[in-house]
Enzyme design. Structure first.
Site, short mmCIF file in Angstrom:
data_model
loop_
_atom_site.label_atom_id
_atom_site.label_comp_id
_atom_site.label_asym_id
_atom_site.label_seq_id
_atom_site.Cartn_x
_atom_site.Cartn_y
_atom_site.Cartn_z
N HIS A 52 0.84 -23.04 0.00
CA HIS A 52 0.17 -24.11 0.76
C HIS A 52 -0.57 -23.55 1.99
O HIS A 52 -1.43 -24.22 2.54
CB HIS A 52 1.12 -25.28 1.09
CG HIS A 52 2.06 -25.09 2.24
ND1 HIS A 52 3.38 -24.71 2.08
CD2 HIS A 52 1.88 -25.24 3.57
CE1 HIS A 52 3.96 -24.66 3.26
NE2 HIS A 52 3.08 -24.97 4.20
N ASP A 101 6.47 -21.52 -3.73
CA ASP A 101 5.42 -21.71 -2.73
C ASP A 101 5.01 -20.37 -2.09
O ASP A 101 5.30 -20.10 -0.93
CB ASP A 101 5.90 -22.70 -1.66
CG ASP A 101 4.77 -23.27 -0.83
OD1 ASP A 101 3.66 -22.71 -0.85
OD2 ASP A 101 4.99 -24.28 -0.15
N SER A 129 5.93 -21.84 8.19
CA SER A 129 5.58 -21.71 6.78
C SER A 129 5.09 -20.30 6.51
O SER A 129 4.22 -19.80 7.22
CB SER A 129 4.49 -22.70 6.40
OG SER A 129 5.06 -23.94 6.10
N1 ARG Z 1 6.29 -29.91 4.19
C1 ARG Z 1 5.68 -28.60 4.24
C2 ARG Z 1 4.98 -28.38 5.57
O1 ARG Z 1 5.11 -29.18 6.46
C3 ARG Z 1 4.80 -28.37 3.07
C4 ARG Z 1 3.55 -29.19 3.01
C5 ARG Z 1 2.64 -28.89 1.84
N2 ARG Z 1 3.13 -29.43 0.57
C6 ARG Z 1 2.86 -30.70 0.10
N3 ARG Z 1 3.38 -31.07 -1.03
N4 ARG Z 1 2.11 -31.55 0.75
O2 ARG Z 1 3.99 -27.73 5.76
N1 GLU Z 2 5.95 -26.75 5.81
C1 GLU Z 2 5.96 -26.45 7.23
C2 GLU Z 2 4.83 -25.50 7.58
O1 GLU Z 2 3.87 -25.47 7.84
C3 GLU Z 2 7.24 -25.81 7.63
C4 GLU Z 2 8.29 -26.84 7.55
C5 GLU Z 2 9.01 -27.02 8.84
O2 GLU Z 2 9.90 -26.22 9.14
O3 GLU Z 2 8.70 -27.99 9.55
O4 GLU Z 2 4.55 -24.95 8.44
#
Ligand code: ARG
Ligand code: GLU
Length: 659
Positions: free
Chosen positions: A83, A205, A595
Site C-alpha cells: 500500500h 502487504d 507502514s
Molecule cells: N490501515 C492501514 C493504514 O492505515 C492500511 C491501509 C491500506 N489498505 C486498505 N485496504 N485501504 O495505512
Molecule cells: N497502515 C498504517 C500506515 O500507514 C499503519 C497502521 C497504524 O499503525 O496505524 O501507515
C-alpha cells in the site's frame, strides 16, 4: 505519612509507562536498553544508533515522506508495503501491463522501473539543539549548514514535547528509487477494506524497490548511468521465524500521536468529532458502495475513493470504541485533578490547567465547525476534468455524484454550528427553496458545465470561512495545537508533568521522526473467552478464498501450491499440519507512517514488515492499553515465499543475507 501515601497513590494512578508503550528517540535509546534487554534484546544501543559506525539506522528509510522501508541487500534492495508502493505500481500499470492485478517482477536490473518524484531519506544523524537555539543561533542557519555537509542532504528541526526540546535531523535523500517487484493485489491487498484494521489477517502487504546512486554512491537524480546504492548497513533476514513471547522491535517513522492531550480534547474526539465524522462518512460510503454493487465498472472506478474514505472511517470507530471502553476521559480527568493538587503548591503551575481549559472552551466550537466543513463541503469536486468527461463511464457516475452532493449539503446543514455557517450557503438554500434543491442546482451547473458560478461562489465562501476559523483559533489541529497560545501552555504543562511525575517514562509524541518501539509477539483476548493467537497461515487464506468476491480471489498459483503442499523451505508445521506462515501480531506501539517498518527480533534480524494495527487499538495514538493494543506485520517468510514461489523471482533472494 499522609504525604507519602498521597504520593504512592498518585504514582499508582498515573503509573509508569506500561509495558511496550512508547516511541523512543534512537539517539537516546541507551536509556531504554536495560528494559529492552530484559525483554530479549541481545544487542547494544550503539547497534541501533551510532554516528561513528554503521548501525541499524543506516538500513531504515523514510519512504516517500509517509511510510517506512528497510534495506535488505548490499545493493540497495528495499522492502516496504504494497500500500506504500501502490502509487508507483499503479503509475506503471495499463490495460496491457496491469501490474496492480497481476504483479510485477523485474527480471534484470535493466527492467527495474524508475519513478518520478519517488524518494527515500536515510538519517545521517540527529542532534539536540535546544541550547544552541536558546543561546541565539538561528534554526534556518543550522539547517542550511547541515544541508551543506553533503550531496542530497536535507535537514529539519523538529519539536519534541511541544518545543521543550528541539532536535536537528540530517538526512541523505535519494531520488532515484526503482520498482523491482510487487505481488498481485490479490496477495498484496488481500482482504481489501473488509480485512483492513482487522486481525486475524492474511495480507501479503509488501513491495520491492531499489535505491540508485551515482558512481560515487552519492544521491543523484535519475540517470541510466546510476548504479545500485551500496548502503552502510542492510538487515539480515531471519528465516527461523518467531513465536509468541519473543522480543520484537520496530524501527520506523511514526507520523502523529497525542499522548499528553487534556481530557477536554479526548472528550471532544470520543464524544463529538469521531461519532459525527463517522456518521457522515457512513452516508458517503453507503452511496458509493451501492453504485459499486450495481455496476462492475463502477466498482473499479470508485475503488480507491472508497478505500480512502473507509480507512479513517474504520480507524475512528476503533479509536472511539477503545477510548470509551477504557474510560480514557475519566482517567485523564483524574490525572488532571491529581496534577492540580500538586500544582496548587507550585505557583508556576497553579493556574496552568484552568488556562488550558479556558483555551479549549474557546476553541472547541469553531474547531468542530472547521472539521465538519471539511468533511462535508470540503469533499466535493469543484470541477470534473476533461479526461473524466471523455470516459464512457461519466454518465453512469452521475446519480452517485449527485447523491454525494445532496449528502454533503444535508450533512453540512445538519451539523455545522450556527455562527460558523457560510452565509452564501444559507442564501443559496433560501433562494432554491431547500437544501436538496440547492445541492441539485450547484451540481447540475457543474455537471453540465452550463453554470459553474454557483460552485465557484460556494467554494470561495467555504475557503473564506475556513480561513476565518483558522485565524480565530490560530490552529487547524486541536490534537496537535500549533496555536501559539495552546502550544506554549502545553510546553509548560509537559514540563510540569515531568517534574510532578518522576517515575513515568516520558517519550515525545510521534512527529514523523525516526523512532524505536519494542515489545513482544503476542495474541490477545479479543472478547470474553476468545483468544486470538499471533500467527496466521496459508490455511487461513484458503479458508477465505472466494473467486466470487474480488478481495478474496487469490491467484491460481497459490491454490496450486496449497494443493501440492510444495512449500519447499518455507513450509512450517503447525499442530501437525504443513503450512506457510503469513502474518504476525505484536505489542509494539505504532501509528500511521510505521507502514513498511522493519520488525526485528532480539538479534536485530528482520522477521516481518509492519503494515497495520487492529482497529480498537488505534486508541494508542492517545492512550496505550497494553491489553488490546497490537500491531500487525507480514511474516518475512511469507514475503520470501511469494517472491520465490509466486513471483518466480528467487534470484532476488540471492542478494539478501538469509539466516
Ligand atoms: N490501515 C492501514 C493504514 O492505515 C492500511 C491501509 C491500506 N489498505 C486498505 N485496504 N485501504 O495505512
Ligand atoms: N497502515 C498504517 C500506515 O500507514 C499503519 C497502521 C497504524 O499503525 O496505524 O501507515
Amino acid at each position: 505519612m499522609k504525604r507519602l501515601l498521597f504520593t504512592l497513590l498518585t504514582l499508582s494512578l498515573v503509573g509508569t509507562t506500561f509495558a511496550d508503550e512508547g516511541m523512543w528517540l534512537p539517539s537516546l535509546i541507551a536509556g531504554r536498553i536495560d528494559d529492552m534487554r530484559s525483554k530479549g534484546f541481545r544487542l547494544t544501543a550503539e547497534d541501533i544508533y551510532s554516528v561513528n559506525k554503521a548501525s541499524m539506522k543506516d538500513a531504515v528509510v523514510l519512504f516517500n515522506g509517509g511510510c517506512t522501508g528497510e534495506i535488505v541487500s548490499p545493493e540497495g534492495l528495499l522492502l516496504t508495503n504494497h500500500h506504500c508502493g501502490y502509487g508507483a505500481i499503479q503509475s506503471h500499470s495499463s490495460v496491457e501491463h496491469d501490474y496492480l492485478t497481476h504483479g510485477f517482477w523485474a527480471r534484470s536490473r535493466a527492467e527495474e522501473l524508475p519513478n518520478e518524484k519517488l524518494y527515500v531519506r536515510i538519517l545521517v544523524r540527529m542532534e539536540e539543539v535546544t541550547d544552541r537555539i536558546a543561546s541565539g543561533e538561528q534554526p534556518e542557519a543550522l539547517i542550511r549548514a547541515a544541508e551543506a555537509e553533503g550531496t542530497g542532504y536535507k535537514a529539519s528541526i523538529e519539536q519534541m514535547y511541544y518545543g521543550n526540546q528541539q532536535f536537528l535531523f540530517v538526512y541523505e535523500q535519494f531520488d532515484d528509487v526503482r520498482l523491482v517487484g510487487a505481488p498481485p493485489s490479490s496477495i498484496g491487498k488481500f482482504g481489501g477494506d473488509t480485512d483492513n484494521w482487522i486481525w486475524p489477517r492474511h495480507t501479503g502487504d509488501f513491495s520491492v524497490f531499489r535505491i540508485y546512486a551515482d558512481r560515487n554512491n552519492r544521491p543523484a537524480a535519475y540517470s541510466p548511468d546510476n548504479v545500485p546504492y551500496r548502503p552502510k548497513r542492510h538487515f539480515v533476514i531471519s528465516v527461523k521465524g518467531i513465536r509468541e513471547g519473543d522480543f520484537t522491535m520496530i524501527y520506523g517513522f511514526p507520523g502523529n500521536t497525542q499522548e499528553y492531550i487534556l481530557s477536554d480534547a479526548v472528550d471532544y474526539v470520543v464524544n463529538r468529532a469521531d461519532p459525527d465524522k463517522i456518521a457522515i462518512r457512513t452516508g458517503r460510503l453507503d452511496l458509493i458502495a451501492a453504485a459499486q454493487a450495481s455496476d462492475p465498472a463502477l466498482r473499479i472506478h470508485y475503488a480507491a475513493k472508497h478505500a480512502n474514505i473507509a480507512n479513517a472511517w474504520k480507524k475512528w470507530q476503533g479509536e472511539q470504541l477503545g477510548l470509551s471502553r477504557t474510560r480514557s476521559v475519566e482517567t485523564k480527568r483524574q490525572c488532571e485533578r491529581d496534577f492540580q493538587l500538586w500544582a496548587d503548591r507550585h505557583p508556576e503551575y497553579a493556574g496552568l490547567l484552568s488556562a488550558m481549559k479556558a483555551e479549549y472552551a474557546r476553541m472547541l466550537q469553531p474547531y468542530y465547525a472547521y472539521e465538519i466543513t471539511r468533511e462535508t463541503l470540503g469533499t466535493l469536486p469543484t470541477a470534473y476534468s476533461n479526461e473524466e468527461r471523455s470516459d464512457e463511464l461519466f454518465e453512469r457516475c452521475r446519480p452517485t455524484e449527485q447523491a454525494l452532493f445532496r449528502h454533503a449539503f444535508a450533512s453540512y446543514a445538519a451539523y455545522c454550528p450556527e455562527p460558523y455557517r457560510i452565509p452564501e450557503f444559507l442564501d443559496g438554500v433560501a433562494a432554491a427553496g431547500s437544501t436538496e434543491a440547492y445541492a441539485d442546482q450547484v451540481f447540475d451547473g457543474l455537471w453540465q458545465r452550463t453554470d459553474t458560478t454557483a460552485i465557484v461562489r460556494l467554494d470561495k465562501a467555504k475557503k473564506r470561512m475556513l480561513n476565518h476559523i483558522t485565524w480565530l483559533l490560530g490552529t487547524t489541529s486541536l490534537r496537535n495545537p500549533t496555536s501559539k497560545r495552546l502550544n506554549e501552555l502545553y510546553a509548560h504543562y509537559i514540563k510540569g508533568l515531568r517534574e510532578w511525575d518522576t517515575v513515568r517514562a516520558f517519550y515525545p509524541d510521534a512527529n514523523l521522526t525516526l523512532r524505536v518501539a519494542y515489545g513482544t509477539v503476542s495474541g490477545y483476548e479479543y472478547a470474553d473467552g476468545e483468544y486470538h493467537t499471533p500467527q496466521t497461515t496459508l490455511d487461513g487464506i484458503i479458508a477465505k478464498d472466494n473467486p466470487e468476491i474480488y478481495d478474496y480471489d487469490i491467484p491460481q498459483a497459490l491454490r496450486d501450491l496449497y494443493a501440492s503442499k510444495d512449500y519447499g523451505r518455507w513450509g512450517i508445521s503447525v499442530d501437525g499440519r504443513r503450512t506457510v506462515p503469513v502474518c504476525l501480531l505484536a505489542t509494539n506501539h505504532t501509528t500511521g507512517g510505521n507502514s513498511g517498518s522493519p520488525v526485528l527480533n532480539g538479534r536485530g534480524e528482520l522477521v516481518g514488515i509492519n503494515f497495520d494495527r487492529t482497529w480498537r487499538s488505534t486508541m494508542s495514538d492517545i492512550a496505550f492499553d497494553p491489553a488490546i493494543c497490537r500491531n500487525i506485520a507480514v511474516d518475512i517468510r511469507y514475503v520470501l515465499f511469494v517472491i520465490e514461489r509466486i513471483g518466480g523471482a528467487g534470484y532476488l533472494l540471492d542478494e539478501m543475507t538469509l539466516r
